[in-house]
Design an enzyme around this catalytic site. Structure first.
Site, PDB file in Angstrom:
ATOM      1  N   GLU A  27       0.821  -1.218   0.000  1.00  0.00           N
ATOM      2  CA  GLU A  27       0.000   0.000   0.000  1.00  0.00           C
ATOM      3  C   GLU A  27       0.853   1.265   0.000  1.00  0.00           C
ATOM      4  OE1 GLU A  27      -1.404   1.877   3.416  1.00  0.00           O
ATOM      5  OE2 GLU A  27      -1.085   0.151   4.734  1.00  0.00           O
ATOM      6  N   ALA A 143     -12.965   1.494   7.059  1.00  0.00           N
ATOM      7  CA  ALA A 143     -13.487   0.782   5.886  1.00  0.00           C
ATOM      8  C   ALA A 143     -12.647  -0.459   5.569  1.00  0.00           C
ATOM      9  CB  ALA A 143     -13.520   1.715   4.683  1.00  0.00           C
ATOM     10  N   LYS A 161      -3.715  -1.984  15.046  1.00  0.00           N
ATOM     11  CA  LYS A 161      -2.857  -1.048  15.786  1.00  0.00           C
ATOM     12  C   LYS A 161      -3.377  -0.882  17.212  1.00  0.00           C
ATOM     13  CE  LYS A 161      -1.782   1.665  11.701  1.00  0.00           C
ATOM     14  NZ  LYS A 161      -3.028   1.446  10.929  1.00  0.00           N
TER      15      LYS A 161
HETATM   16  N1  PSU Z   1      -0.187   0.482   8.600  1.00  0.00           N
HETATM   17  C1  PSU Z   1       0.859   1.246   9.006  1.00  0.00           C
HETATM   18  N2  PSU Z   1       0.754   2.591   8.862  1.00  0.00           N
HETATM   19  C2  PSU Z   1      -0.356   3.178   8.279  1.00  0.00           C
HETATM   20  C3  PSU Z   1      -1.443   2.371   7.846  1.00  0.00           C
HETATM   21  C4  PSU Z   1      -1.305   1.021   8.039  1.00  0.00           C
HETATM   22  O1  PSU Z   1       1.867   0.712   9.510  1.00  0.00           O
HETATM   23  O2  PSU Z   1      -0.368   4.403   8.106  1.00  0.00           O
HETATM   24  C5  PSU Z   1      -2.676   3.011   7.189  1.00  0.00           C
HETATM   25  C6  PSU Z   1      -3.325   1.976   6.265  1.00  0.00           C
HETATM   26  O3  PSU Z   1      -3.377   2.540   4.970  1.00  0.00           O
HETATM   27  C7  PSU Z   1      -4.707   1.774   6.816  1.00  0.00           C
HETATM   28  C8  PSU Z   1      -4.982   3.121   7.394  1.00  0.00           C
HETATM   29  O4  PSU Z   1      -5.639   1.380   5.836  1.00  0.00           O
HETATM   30  O5  PSU Z   1      -3.735   3.415   8.057  1.00  0.00           O
HETATM   31  C9  PSU Z   1      -6.178   3.114   8.305  1.00  0.00           C
HETATM   32  O6  PSU Z   1      -6.763   4.373   8.301  1.00  0.00           O
HETATM   33  P1  PSU Z   1      -8.206   4.603   8.973  1.00  0.00           P
HETATM   34  O7  PSU Z   1      -8.017   4.232  10.416  1.00  0.00           O
HETATM   35  O8  PSU Z   1      -8.495   6.082   8.772  1.00  0.00           O
HETATM   36  O9  PSU Z   1      -9.175   3.730   8.250  1.00  0.00           O
END
Ligand code: PSU
Ligand code: MN
Length: 305
Positions: A27, A143, A161
């Site tokens: 990603e 999502a 996380k």
């Molecule tokens: N994993 C990491 N760092 C990140 C992310 C994942 O080590 O920044 C990102 C991913 O792209 C994941 C996003 O989809 O954080 C989640 O964002 P949100 O909580 O707004 O859905």
């Protein structure tokens, strides 16, 4: 005139897919919103090398000026890593970003969509989005969880996380029929820490078994992917007792400052980086690389047909 998707495959990715050789999707939100420059681009390059060294072709995914790229050239990676005001693109934003010709970094959800379009079944990242603490008030549920429920890609992460509400995240995944598979241990890992205090719903101990489960989903006609939770290597982990209070401080600051929606995860990662004096970033880099290696093994077993 019919609308078609502007799609560019990097030549090595196109070749690998053509030959049904193993490919691992990566990603780009982790590059633009998850890590500071220049560690973001250095990590992206190392992760690509890790995938290659483990016998698969890496495909970093991003939207550049309205074209969906599956695999980036090094200059494109560098430009993205330095760019300001890149959109953070999830399922909802993806068609808008592409249609208006904008540049966007793909989250786990959007990267899964792109991988599936390209025919890539394995994807490595750091951590997935999930149910945020206080979600009963904010309704902030990533999502990423609903994408796992509908798009057939095996996502290798280091667990949800630790900034999230992990029990609620597991409940949403279970409701949506997403297998959450801890790799090589009973306990669900929690990103910076190997442990979460919670037993994972499922456990598998080798890449072949993970690939076999993905194939069985397909054979049964079940939609959706798999979440593999791969614990951070011991040498790099920040234990729960250390990271827990840091996460609490960062969460309290986010609340005071009124940080909401898409900004929550990038804000928390940046504050935890500052509060740990960079240690959280060192751990984040180690865990993504570790996930890339496992994903490459899974991709090889998937490629065996
Ligand atoms: N994993 C990491 N760092 C990140 C992310 C994942 O080590 O920044 C990102 C991913 O792209 C994941 C996003 O989809 O954080 C989640 O964002 P949100 O909580 O707004 O859905
Ligand atoms: Mn959110």
């Amino acid at each position: 005139m019919t609308t078609t998707l502007p799609l560019t495959l990097a030549s090595d990715v196109a070749k690998a897919l053509e030959a049904s050789a193993p490919v691992v999707a990566l990603e780009s939100t982790i590059i633009t919103h998850g890590m500071p420059y220049p560690q973001n681009v250095e990590t992206a390059r190392m992760v690509e090398e890790d995938v290659r060294a483990a016998g698969a072709t890496p495909a970093t995914i991003a939207i550049l000026d309205g074209t969906l790229h599956i695999g980036l050239e090094d200059a494109q990676l560098e430009a993205l890593a330095q760019a300001k005001d890149v959109m953070k693109v999830s399922r909802a934003d993806m068609p808008v970003c592409i249609a208006k010709g904008a540049t966007g970094a793909t989250t786990v959800a959007a990267t899964m969509i792109a991988a599936h379009i390209a025919g890539i079944g394995t994807f490595a990242t750091g951590g997935i989005g999930g149910v945020h603490r206080g979600a009963s008030e904010t309704f902030d549920i990533s999502a990423d969880l609903l994408e796992l429920a509908q798009t057939p890609v095996t996502v290798v992460a280091a667990g949800p996380k630790a900034i999230l509400d992990i029990p609620k995240t597991l409940e949403v995944l279970e409701t949506n029929g997403v297998p959450v598979i801890a790799y090589g241990q009973d306990e669900l890992p929690a990103f910076w820490s190997r442990g979460s205090g919670i037993t994972a719903p499922l456990r598998l101990d080798d890449a072949a078994a993970i690939a076999a489960s993905a194939k069985m989903r397909a054979a049964m006609g079940l939609s959706g992917g798999q979440l593999v939770a791969n614990p951070i290597p011991e040498a790099d982990e920040i234990t729960r007792d250390v990271i827990g209070p840091v996460v609490d401080t960062a969460l309290a600051e986010a609340e005071t400052k009124g940080i909401a929606a898409k900004d929550v995860t990038p804000f928390l990662l940046q504050r935890i980086f500052e509060l740990t004096e960079g240690r959280s970033l060192t751990a984040n880099i180690a865990l993504v690389r570790n996930n890339a290696r496992l994903a490459a093994q899974i991709a090889q077993h998937l490629a065996k047909g």
